[in-house]
Design a protein around this motif. Structure first.
Motif, mmCIF file in Angstrom:
data_model
loop_
_atom_site.group_PDB
_atom_site.id
_atom_site.type_symbol
_atom_site.label_atom_id
_atom_site.label_comp_id
_atom_site.label_asym_id
_atom_site.label_seq_id
_atom_site.Cartn_x
_atom_site.Cartn_y
_atom_site.Cartn_z
ATOM 1 N N ASN A 24 73.580 6.737 -47.062
ATOM 2 C CA ASN A 24 72.531 6.270 -47.965
ATOM 3 C C ASN A 24 71.431 5.497 -47.248
ATOM 4 N N ASP A 25 71.720 4.990 -46.042
ATOM 5 C CA ASP A 25 70.673 4.289 -45.295
ATOM 6 C C ASP A 25 70.075 5.153 -44.185
ATOM 7 N N SER A 26 70.346 6.454 -44.203
ATOM 8 C CA SER A 26 69.738 7.353 -43.217
ATOM 9 C C SER A 26 68.267 7.601 -43.545
ATOM 10 N N LEU A 27 67.517 7.988 -42.532
ATOM 11 C CA LEU A 27 66.149 8.474 -42.700
ATOM 12 C C LEU A 27 66.206 9.974 -42.421
ATOM 13 N N VAL A 28 65.939 10.781 -43.419
ATOM 14 C CA VAL A 28 66.106 12.224 -43.319
ATOM 15 C C VAL A 28 64.750 12.893 -43.151
ATOM 16 N N VAL A 29 64.660 13.799 -42.186
ATOM 17 C CA VAL A 29 63.479 14.642 -41.999
ATOM 18 C C VAL A 29 63.938 16.096 -42.042
ATOM 19 N N ILE A 30 63.233 16.888 -42.838
ATOM 20 C CA ILE A 30 63.628 18.274 -43.078
ATOM 21 C C ILE A 30 62.466 19.191 -42.728
ATOM 22 N N TYR A 31 62.782 20.313 -42.124
ATOM 23 C CA TYR A 31 61.752 21.330 -41.899
ATOM 24 C C TYR A 31 62.358 22.705 -42.104
ATOM 25 N N SER A 32 61.491 23.682 -42.227
ATOM 26 C CA SER A 32 61.951 25.065 -42.299
ATOM 27 C C SER A 32 60.907 25.937 -41.626
ATOM 28 N N ALA A 86 62.530 23.608 -47.368
ATOM 29 C CA ALA A 86 62.668 22.185 -47.052
ATOM 30 C C ALA A 86 62.429 21.321 -48.286
ATOM 31 N N THR A 87 61.401 21.652 -49.084
ATOM 32 C CA THR A 87 61.147 20.835 -50.271
ATOM 33 C C THR A 87 62.250 21.013 -51.312
ATOM 34 N N TRP A 118 64.656 18.404 -50.236
ATOM 35 C CA TRP A 118 64.032 17.122 -50.595
ATOM 36 C C TRP A 118 64.226 16.833 -52.078
ATOM 37 N N TRP A 119 63.984 17.852 -52.922
ATOM 38 C CA TRP A 119 64.116 17.670 -54.378
ATOM 39 C C TRP A 119 65.558 17.362 -54.763
ATOM 40 N N MET A 120 66.524 18.056 -54.185
ATOM 41 C CA MET A 120 67.920 17.785 -54.508
ATOM 42 C C MET A 120 68.294 16.348 -54.157
ATOM 43 N N LEU A 121 67.872 15.892 -52.992
ATOM 44 C CA LEU A 121 68.125 14.508 -52.615
ATOM 45 C C LEU A 121 67.478 13.549 -53.611
ATOM 46 N N ARG A 122 66.275 13.864 -54.024
ATOM 47 C CA ARG A 122 65.550 13.011 -54.981
ATOM 48 C C ARG A 122 66.294 12.949 -56.321
ATOM 49 N N VAL A 123 66.792 14.091 -56.764
ATOM 50 C CA VAL A 123 67.528 14.127 -58.034
ATOM 51 C C VAL A 123 68.669 13.126 -58.016
ATOM 52 N N TYR A 124 69.356 13.039 -56.884
ATOM 53 C CA TYR A 124 70.535 12.187 -56.790
ATOM 54 C C TYR A 124 70.233 10.812 -56.195
ATOM 55 N N GLY A 125 68.982 10.383 -56.319
ATOM 56 C CA GLY A 125 68.638 9.000 -56.044
ATOM 57 C C GLY A 125 68.281 8.645 -54.625
ATOM 58 N N ALA A 136 58.981 26.699 -56.334
ATOM 59 C CA ALA A 136 58.479 25.712 -57.292
ATOM 60 C C ALA A 136 58.763 24.286 -56.839
ATOM 61 N N SER A 137 59.730 24.105 -55.930
ATOM 62 C CA SER A 137 59.994 22.755 -55.433
ATOM 63 C C SER A 137 58.800 22.206 -54.657
ATOM 64 N N LEU A 138 57.974 23.080 -54.096
ATOM 65 C CA LEU A 138 56.763 22.608 -53.416
ATOM 66 C C LEU A 138 55.755 22.077 -54.432
ATOM 67 N N VAL A 139 55.646 22.715 -55.590
ATOM 68 C CA VAL A 139 54.789 22.200 -56.659
ATOM 69 C C VAL A 139 55.272 20.817 -57.083
ATOM 70 N N VAL A 140 56.591 20.671 -57.254
ATOM 71 C CA VAL A 140 57.164 19.374 -57.623
ATOM 72 C C VAL A 140 56.868 18.332 -56.544
ATOM 73 N N PHE A 141 57.054 18.715 -55.284
ATOM 74 C CA PHE A 141 56.789 17.804 -54.173
ATOM 75 C C PHE A 141 55.337 17.340 -54.191
ATOM 76 N N ALA A 142 54.401 18.284 -54.322
ATOM 77 C CA ALA A 142 52.976 17.943 -54.279
ATOM 78 C C ALA A 142 52.592 17.028 -55.436
ATOM 79 N N LEU A 143 53.041 17.337 -56.634
ATOM 80 C CA LEU A 143 52.693 16.506 -57.785
ATOM 81 C C LEU A 143 53.347 15.126 -57.696
#
Length: 304
Positions: A107-115, A122-123, A126-133, A266-273
């Motif tokens: 929970n204290d990690s800093l995560v960087v994702i790419y594809s 990648a987004t 990111w979205w899945m992680l965001r969903v779970y806090g 669609a996760s990129l749309v969510v990320f951008a907004l």
């Protein structure tokens, strides 16, 4: 690390937007951070003659070239609900937490994702992680393509297994829409349904991988690829992103439900907004995988 914010602001090189983007300069300067967890989650979607769509993890490409220290995520195998009838769905809370810990994330990690190829893989993570806090996940702007174009070094071969992390997932945030929420949004002036597919897929001119052609009734089209600079693969700046959504009829006062074929682009749309601080953005996770296969759910085809 109990407080990430001060350490992020002290980064000596490059740019970081906490919870959203890091650039290649920042990543190069911070590869040795002990709290950094770097991931390549590249995949491609293939048409399969039996199940009609199949996610192919690009592990071979990862082993041919990846940023040093990165590990590979197989989204389909590791981060999907295999008990759900719709392909590639968000896993349940405890299964997700176990997957994160197995990947070495705490929970204290800093995560960087790419594809490689499409940033929306990648987004999606990111979205899945965001969903779970978890809000300390970032996308590498421009991905591996930009990293390599700048002549930065890459590593080869498989990565070493990580030490297990300690990850606790919170109760899911209200970032997921289901079919009932989408049905309620149709014709609702307070909600904008956004389709992230390419225009021929949105209009119905191009045959879908499965189900019916066209788009969910009353939805507008903001193709995920239109949110990227075609020359660099980087996300457009905030002003250009706002302009793209305004042109599509998305206003800050509206709730947004984004969808695509399988909940990935669609996760990129969510990320951008979300980056633009839009107050209520949700992903219809089942997307057209569910909607287009059910003849009782309303769809539209644009006139030729």
């Amino acid at each position: 690390m109990s407080d990430l914010a001060p350490s992020l602001s002290q980064a000596p090189v490059g740019r970081i937007e906490p919870g959203f983007l890091v650039d290649t300069d920042w990543l190069a300067a911070n590869l040795d951070r002990p709290d950094l967890r770097l991931f390549d989650c590249s995949a491609t979607m293939h048409v399969d003659p039996v199940i009609q769509q199949r996610v192919h993890p690009e592990r071979d490409a990862f082993e041919a070239a990846h940023i040093a220290g990165a590990r590979f995520i197989d989204i389909d195998a590791q981060l999907s609900d295999h008990d759900h009838p719709v392909h590639l769905m968000l896993p349940p809370r405890e299964a997700f937490a176990s997957a994160m810990a197995a990947l070495g994330i705490s929970n204290d990690s800093l995560v960087v994702i790419y594809s490689t190829g499409n940033i929306w893989w990648a987004t999606r993570v990111w979205w899945m992680l965001r969903v779970y806090g978890f809000d300390h996940a970032h996308i590498l702007d421009g991905g591996l393509q930009k990293w390599r174009a700048e002549g930065r070094p890459v590593a080869t071969g498989p990565s070493a297994p990580p030490a297990p992390g300690h990850f606790t997932a919170s109760a899911p945030r209200a970032l997921v829409a289901d079919r009932q929420a989408v049905l309620a949004a149709i014709g609702d002036a307070g909600t904008r349904i956004v389709n992230a597919l390419r225009p021929p897929q949105y209009s119905g001119a191009e045959a879908p991988r499965k189900g019916r052609p066209g788009h969910i009734a009353s939805s507008v089209n903001v193709p995920a690829a239109s949110l990227l600079d075609p020359a660099t693969g980087c996300l457009l700046d905030d002003a250009a992103l706002r302009a793209a959504f305004v042109e599509a009829g998305v206003t800050p006062a509206q709730r947004v439900v984004a969808y695509c074929g399988g909940g990935v682009s669609a996760s990129l749309v969510v990320f951008a907004l979300t980056k633009l601080a839009h107050p209520d953005v949700r992903l219809y996770d089942a997307s057209l995988g569910e909607w287009a296969s059910d003849p009782t759910l309303p769809m539209q085809i644009e006139p030729a």
